[in-house]
Motif scaffolding. Sequence first.
Motif, PDB file in Angstrom:
ATOM      1  N   LEU A  30       0.863  -1.183   0.000  1.00 24.67           N
ATOM      2  CA  LEU A  30       0.000   0.000   0.000  1.00 24.67           C
ATOM      3  C   LEU A  30       0.894   1.226   0.000  1.00 24.67           C
ATOM      4  O   LEU A  30       1.785   1.362   0.843  1.00 24.67           O
ATOM      5  CB  LEU A  30      -0.924   0.002   1.221  1.00 24.67           C
ATOM      6  CG  LEU A  30      -1.974   1.119   1.296  1.00 24.67           C
ATOM      7  CD1 LEU A  30      -2.904   1.069   0.091  1.00 24.67           C
ATOM      8  CD2 LEU A  30      -2.769   1.019   2.590  1.00 24.67           C
ATOM      9  N   GLU A  31       0.669   2.115  -0.947  1.00 24.48           N
ATOM     10  CA  GLU A  31       1.474   3.335  -1.094  1.00 24.48           C
ATOM     11  C   GLU A  31       0.570   4.556  -1.048  1.00 24.48           C
ATOM     12  O   GLU A  31      -0.452   4.607  -1.738  1.00 24.48           O
ATOM     13  CB  GLU A  31       2.255   3.301  -2.405  1.00 24.48           C
ATOM     14  CG  GLU A  31       3.174   4.489  -2.613  1.00 24.48           C
ATOM     15  CD  GLU A  31       3.989   4.370  -3.891  1.00 24.48           C
ATOM     16  OE1 GLU A  31       4.710   5.318  -4.229  1.00 24.48           O
ATOM     17  OE2 GLU A  31       3.901   3.300  -4.545  1.00 24.48           O
ATOM     18  N   SER A  36      -1.814  12.695   2.941  1.00 22.07           N
ATOM     19  CA  SER A  36      -3.081  12.044   3.278  1.00 22.07           C
ATOM     20  C   SER A  36      -3.288  12.111   4.788  1.00 22.07           C
ATOM     21  O   SER A  36      -2.365  11.914   5.581  1.00 22.07           O
ATOM     22  CB  SER A  36      -3.081  10.583   2.820  1.00 22.07           C
ATOM     23  OG  SER A  36      -2.850  10.487   1.428  1.00 22.07           O
ATOM     24  N   GLU A  37      -4.530  12.376   5.196  1.00 27.05           N
ATOM     25  CA  GLU A  37      -4.822  12.472   6.629  1.00 27.05           C
ATOM     26  C   GLU A  37      -4.837  11.095   7.279  1.00 27.05           C
ATOM     27  O   GLU A  37      -4.312  10.913   8.389  1.00 27.05           O
ATOM     28  CB  GLU A  37      -6.156  13.182   6.838  1.00 27.05           C
ATOM     29  CG  GLU A  37      -6.147  14.647   6.383  1.00 27.05           C
ATOM     30  CD  GLU A  37      -7.473  15.323   6.658  1.00 27.05           C
ATOM     31  OE1 GLU A  37      -8.382  14.641   7.178  1.00 27.05           O
ATOM     32  OE2 GLU A  37      -7.592  16.521   6.362  1.00 27.05           O
ATOM     33  N   VAL A 100      -1.041  10.737   9.045  1.00 27.73           N
ATOM     34  CA  VAL A 100       0.008   9.972   8.360  1.00 27.73           C
ATOM     35  C   VAL A 100       1.275  10.822   8.210  1.00 27.73           C
ATOM     36  O   VAL A 100       1.221  12.016   7.884  1.00 27.73           O
ATOM     37  CB  VAL A 100      -0.495   9.505   6.980  1.00 27.73           C
ATOM     38  CG1 VAL A 100       0.611   8.790   6.220  1.00 27.73           C
ATOM     39  CG2 VAL A 100      -1.701   8.602   7.137  1.00 27.73           C
ATOM     40  N   SER A 101       2.407  10.196   8.443  1.00 27.28           N
ATOM     41  CA  SER A 101       3.712  10.833   8.268  1.00 27.28           C
ATOM     42  C   SER A 101       4.669   9.814   7.657  1.00 27.28           C
ATOM     43  O   SER A 101       4.404   8.605   7.678  1.00 27.28           O
ATOM     44  CB  SER A 101       4.253  11.326   9.617  1.00 27.28           C
ATOM     45  OG  SER A 101       4.576  10.230  10.458  1.00 27.28           O
ATOM     46  N   PRO A 102       5.800  10.268   7.097  1.00 28.44           N
ATOM     47  CA  PRO A 102       6.761   9.306   6.519  1.00 28.44           C
ATOM     48  C   PRO A 102       7.267   8.280   7.515  1.00 28.44           C
ATOM     49  O   PRO A 102       7.682   7.183   7.120  1.00 28.44           O
ATOM     50  CB  PRO A 102       7.893  10.209   6.016  1.00 28.44           C
ATOM     51  CG  PRO A 102       7.229  11.527   5.746  1.00 28.44           C
ATOM     52  CD  PRO A 102       6.169  11.661   6.798  1.00 28.44           C
ATOM     53  N   ASN A 103       7.229   8.599   8.810  1.00 21.34           N
ATOM     54  CA  ASN A 103       7.691   7.638   9.816  1.00 21.34           C
ATOM     55  C   ASN A 103       6.743   6.453   9.968  1.00 21.34           C
ATOM     56  O   ASN A 103       7.097   5.463  10.634  1.00 21.34           O
ATOM     57  CB  ASN A 103       7.844   8.337  11.170  1.00 21.34           C
ATOM     58  CG  ASN A 103       8.962   9.368  11.144  1.00 21.34           C
ATOM     59  OD1 ASN A 103       9.952   9.217  10.434  1.00 21.34           O
ATOM     60  ND2 ASN A 103       8.799  10.436  11.916  1.00 21.34           N
ATOM     61  N   ASP A 104       5.560   6.528   9.374  1.00 23.59           N
ATOM     62  CA  ASP A 104       4.590   5.429   9.477  1.00 23.59           C
ATOM     63  C   ASP A 104       4.873   4.315   8.478  1.00 23.59           C
ATOM     64  O   ASP A 104       4.156   3.308   8.458  1.00 23.59           O
ATOM     65  CB  ASP A 104       3.168   5.956   9.271  1.00 23.59           C
ATOM     66  CG  ASP A 104       2.736   6.886  10.400  1.00 23.59           C
ATOM     67  OD1 ASP A 104       3.148   6.645  11.548  1.00 23.59           O
ATOM     68  OD2 ASP A 104       2.003   7.856  10.131  1.00 23.59           O
ATOM     69  N   VAL A 132       3.983   2.197   2.485  1.00 20.98           N
ATOM     70  CA  VAL A 132       5.026   3.130   2.059  1.00 20.98           C
ATOM     71  C   VAL A 132       4.405   4.514   1.968  1.00 20.98           C
ATOM     72  O   VAL A 132       3.447   4.728   1.217  1.00 20.98           O
ATOM     73  CB  VAL A 132       5.633   2.727   0.697  1.00 20.98           C
ATOM     74  CG1 VAL A 132       6.679   3.745   0.254  1.00 20.98           C
ATOM     75  CG2 VAL A 132       6.251   1.336   0.789  1.00 20.98           C
ATOM     76  N   VAL A 133       4.945   5.452   2.729  1.00 22.01           N
ATOM     77  CA  VAL A 133       4.468   6.833   2.727  1.00 22.01           C
ATOM     78  C   VAL A 133       5.485   7.668   1.956  1.00 22.01           C
ATOM     79  O   VAL A 133       6.614   7.869   2.408  1.00 22.01           O
ATOM     80  CB  VAL A 133       4.285   7.378   4.156  1.00 22.01           C
ATOM     81  CG1 VAL A 133       3.746   8.805   4.116  1.00 22.01           C
ATOM     82  CG2 VAL A 133       3.342   6.476   4.952  1.00 22.01           C
ATOM     83  N   ARG A 134       5.092   8.133   0.789  1.00 25.94           N
ATOM     84  CA  ARG A 134       5.983   8.905  -0.065  1.00 25.94           C
ATOM     85  C   ARG A 134       5.948  10.380   0.328  1.00 25.94           C
ATOM     86  O   ARG A 134       4.984  10.861   0.910  1.00 25.94           O
ATOM     87  CB  ARG A 134       5.565   8.769  -1.536  1.00 25.94           C
ATOM     88  CG  ARG A 134       5.661   7.344  -2.077  1.00 25.94           C
ATOM     89  CD  ARG A 134       7.086   6.884  -2.150  1.00 25.94           C
ATOM     90  NE  ARG A 134       7.190   5.580  -2.807  1.00 25.94           N
ATOM     91  CZ  ARG A 134       8.313   4.885  -2.891  1.00 25.94           C
ATOM     92  NH1 ARG A 134       9.428   5.363  -2.352  1.00 25.94           N
ATOM     93  NH2 ARG A 134       8.339   3.709  -3.481  1.00 25.94           N
TER      94      ARG A 134
END
Length: 225
Positions: A30-31, A36-37, A100-104, A132-134
């Motif tokens: 999942l990307e 995104s909140e 959501v943050s990149p650390n997630d 994966v949080v871009r």
Amino acid sequence: MGLQLEVSLILFHVGVVGACTVSVVQPGYLEVDYTSETVTMECTFSTTGCSSKQPSSLWFRCGTHQPEALCLDGCRNKADKFTVQETLDQNRVSLTVNRVSPNDSAIYICGIAFPHEPAPRAKQTGNGTTLVVRERLLSREVHHLLIVLLALFSVYITGVCVIVIVLFKSKSNSPRGKETKDNSQKKSARRIFQEIAQELYHKRYVETSQQPERDGTYENRRALP
């Protein structure tokens, strides 16, 4: 038949036949964009030979550090970092990541367990969902705009090539081009004429040089008695 039935009954009481078996399925990848909140990961399961009691669900994630158990207290409050929603009668649970943050970015694993079942397969986990949080994903509008710009650039290059070809042909058909062709034709005709003139001159010179010899021979013959 009687022997098989007896064996089946023995195995059932031992726990081999009719043992509770759980199977867990969740998406593998999942990307999302970090703007995104929230992001929700679904988990479905199926059971065979288990009791009618509702199972327990558990979520944990594996990142760069040690595995971390999530939502041990249920995470029902939307103000929390994670929110778990259970629809056990439909064999479905979900985990929502809030803010959501990149650390997630991590691997989120869903677990389903029947605590009172002695069978080892009564407690199973899925293969995990890699989240994966871009930093930034291109939107559809930007993607379409890039495609349009690429198409316009291709049309521009094609137009330039056509113009260059037309100018080259027109230049070759221009008066200067025709003069050049005429001059080359004239030069070739002049060269042919010079060759013919030289050949005629050579023949004339040979005839002229042979004429005195003939005249001298004739006079000598007349002088003889």
